[in-house]
Write a protein that holds these residues in place. Structure first.
Motif, PDB file in Angstrom:
ATOM      1  N   ASP A  39      -7.509 -58.805  19.773  1.00 48.39           N
ATOM      2  CA  ASP A  39      -7.980 -58.859  18.387  1.00 48.39           C
ATOM      3  C   ASP A  39      -9.458 -58.499  18.308  1.00 48.39           C
ATOM      4  O   ASP A  39     -10.186 -58.994  17.467  1.00 48.39           O
ATOM      5  CB  ASP A  39      -7.709 -60.225  17.767  1.00 48.39           C
ATOM      6  N   GLY A  72      -8.280 -54.648  16.329  1.00 44.89           N
ATOM      7  CA  GLY A  72      -7.758 -54.837  17.670  1.00 44.89           C
ATOM      8  C   GLY A  72      -6.994 -53.622  18.156  1.00 44.89           C
ATOM      9  O   GLY A  72      -6.967 -52.571  17.512  1.00 44.89           O
ATOM     10  N   ARG A 129      -4.319 -52.280  15.958  1.00 43.96           N
ATOM     11  CA  ARG A 129      -3.735 -53.458  15.315  1.00 43.96           C
ATOM     12  C   ARG A 129      -4.533 -53.729  14.063  1.00 43.96           C
ATOM     13  O   ARG A 129      -5.732 -53.516  14.019  1.00 43.96           O
ATOM     14  CB  ARG A 129      -3.828 -54.678  16.230  1.00 43.96           C
TER      15      ARG A 129
END
Length: 52
Positions: free
Chosen positions: A6, A42, A38
């Motif tokens: 993250d 991330g 992400r």
């Protein structure tokens, strides 16, 4: 194998020799490496090889 973090993600200008090495090792074993962002931040790596 799936690895997620993250953090801040990958910089577009960053050297990717380590990722190239992982991709080559996966291909040599008839597998693959996928790298994706992400959200909201991330990185996710998916390294796949067949288990005989």
């Amino acid at each position: 194998m799936v690895i997620q973090d993250d953090g801040v993600g990958l910089d577009d200008d960053a050297e990717r020799s380590g990722l190239a090495n992982l991709a080559e090792r996966a291909r040599a074993a008839r597998g693959s490496l996928a790298v994706s962002a992400r959200h909201p931040h991330g990185t996710m790596l998916r390294w796949r090889i067949p288990l005989d």
